[in-house]
Design an enzyme around this catalytic site. Sequence first.
Site, mmCIF file in Angstrom:
data_model
loop_
_atom_site.group_PDB
_atom_site.id
_atom_site.type_symbol
_atom_site.label_atom_id
_atom_site.label_comp_id
_atom_site.label_asym_id
_atom_site.label_seq_id
_atom_site.Cartn_x
_atom_site.Cartn_y
_atom_site.Cartn_z
ATOM 1 N N GLU A 58 36.603 12.627 -24.109
ATOM 2 C CA GLU A 58 37.195 11.301 -23.908
ATOM 3 C C GLU A 58 38.709 11.335 -24.072
ATOM 4 O O GLU A 58 39.446 10.732 -23.273
ATOM 5 C CB GLU A 58 36.580 10.306 -24.905
ATOM 6 C CG GLU A 58 37.246 8.946 -24.962
ATOM 7 C CD GLU A 58 37.124 8.143 -23.678
ATOM 8 O OE1 GLU A 58 37.855 7.145 -23.546
ATOM 9 O OE2 GLU A 58 36.309 8.512 -22.802
ATOM 10 N N HIS A 61 40.343 12.960 -21.097
ATOM 11 C CA HIS A 61 40.349 12.040 -19.955
ATOM 12 C C HIS A 61 41.472 11.014 -20.088
ATOM 13 O O HIS A 61 42.160 10.688 -19.110
ATOM 14 C CB HIS A 61 38.997 11.335 -19.854
ATOM 15 C CG HIS A 61 38.890 10.397 -18.696
ATOM 16 N ND1 HIS A 61 39.181 10.770 -17.409
ATOM 17 C CD2 HIS A 61 38.535 9.075 -18.632
ATOM 18 C CE1 HIS A 61 39.000 9.739 -16.594
ATOM 19 N NE2 HIS A 61 38.628 8.701 -17.313
ATOM 20 N N HIS A 123 34.485 1.132 -11.589
ATOM 21 C CA HIS A 123 35.594 1.919 -12.140
ATOM 22 C C HIS A 123 35.893 3.141 -11.277
ATOM 23 O O HIS A 123 37.051 3.425 -10.952
ATOM 24 C CB HIS A 123 35.242 2.325 -13.571
ATOM 25 C CG HIS A 123 36.386 2.908 -14.328
ATOM 26 N ND1 HIS A 123 36.216 3.713 -15.434
ATOM 27 C CD2 HIS A 123 37.717 2.819 -14.154
ATOM 28 C CE1 HIS A 123 37.399 4.081 -15.884
ATOM 29 N NE2 HIS A 123 38.322 3.552 -15.126
ATOM 30 N N HIS A 213 20.218 4.481 -3.502
ATOM 31 C CA HIS A 213 21.330 5.396 -3.244
ATOM 32 C C HIS A 213 20.935 6.457 -2.222
ATOM 33 O O HIS A 213 21.736 6.817 -1.347
ATOM 34 C CB HIS A 213 21.767 6.058 -4.550
ATOM 35 C CG HIS A 213 22.862 7.064 -4.365
ATOM 36 N ND1 HIS A 213 24.082 6.746 -3.812
ATOM 37 C CD2 HIS A 213 22.924 8.403 -4.649
ATOM 38 C CE1 HIS A 213 24.845 7.821 -3.767
ATOM 39 N NE2 HIS A 213 24.167 8.837 -4.256
ATOM 40 N N HIS A 275 29.236 16.796 -6.954
ATOM 41 C CA HIS A 275 28.863 15.579 -6.235
ATOM 42 C C HIS A 275 30.048 14.612 -6.191
ATOM 43 O O HIS A 275 30.342 14.018 -5.142
ATOM 44 C CB HIS A 275 27.665 14.939 -6.938
ATOM 45 C CG HIS A 275 26.829 14.081 -6.045
ATOM 46 N ND1 HIS A 275 26.342 14.500 -4.836
ATOM 47 C CD2 HIS A 275 26.391 12.796 -6.193
ATOM 48 C CE1 HIS A 275 25.635 13.532 -4.274
ATOM 49 N NE2 HIS A 275 25.663 12.478 -5.070
#
EC number: 1.17.99.9
Length: 311
Positions: A58, A61, A123, A213, A275
């Site tokens: 975290e 990031h 996001h 999806h 991905h």
Amino acid sequence: MQRFIKWLAVITSLDLLIVLLGGALVTKTGSGQGCGKSWPLCNGEFVPSNLSMETIIELSHRLTSGSAGILVTLLCILSWKYYKHVRETKTLAILSFVFLVAQALMGAAAVVWGQMPAVLAIHFGISLISFASVILLTCLIFEIDQKFDARSLIMDKKMKFHIYGVTIYSYIVVYTGALVRHERASLACPDFPLCSKNRPMPTQLHEWVQMGHRVAAMLIFAWILYAMILAIRHYKQQPVVYWGWIISFILVTLQAVVGVLVVFTNASLAMALLHSLFISCLFAVLCYLVMLGTRSKVNAKEAASTSKQTK
């Protein structure tokens, strides 16, 4: 200065790609609360004393997002100053900055107050727009359009329809994929293409999210395949459109293969990050085609005006 701006554009593009993949890594590893509910501090400290793996992910990031903010701001200022003669520069600079700020604020809000998965899924899409805008700025700075003679490009309405349609639809597919991650539905359906051998149709929320999806991804694969066939048949003399669709099809194929492997590798981290990587690259290529589509209209008007003057 132009040499510096080129280097800055490349570094900024890479940093934003790392931010995108870092966000996917945070979600995949469940590290969103690695710094607790404090922001911009981490667990109430400038330098956290207890460094768990979730905290490191975290915090990393956040640091890359912060550096991206500085780089994007600098790139926007310099490109605005030195490349303002290019029609799209100001628009792309504004989009890059605004959407980067929006994703940072949304990320901070998710940490402090928490958000529903349906909101969190936005996001990634917001970050993707900022990334694509910076990639397009980089293409303008390196004058990619001139190398492919894109300034004289004229497309028909059918091709522009497919470019705009696929790009908008790809954003919907991106949202459904992000929703799969945030709903923890990556392994809701253990088989492919149907949900499972015993239950081919979904029966609960996570399975519906996963299958939704998959259907969306299959449709975009077919759509890009069709658009590529059109480009190969009718745009061989326009290499930027010809190769743009071929590259798009390669990327969507890789995206599909990795998506299937996510299921059969028990949602391995490597497959999950690949991905995210392939869809980010695909969206950037599609956005470049959109930019060419908007230019095509201007080019057509200029060609018509020149033709009238000649007569």
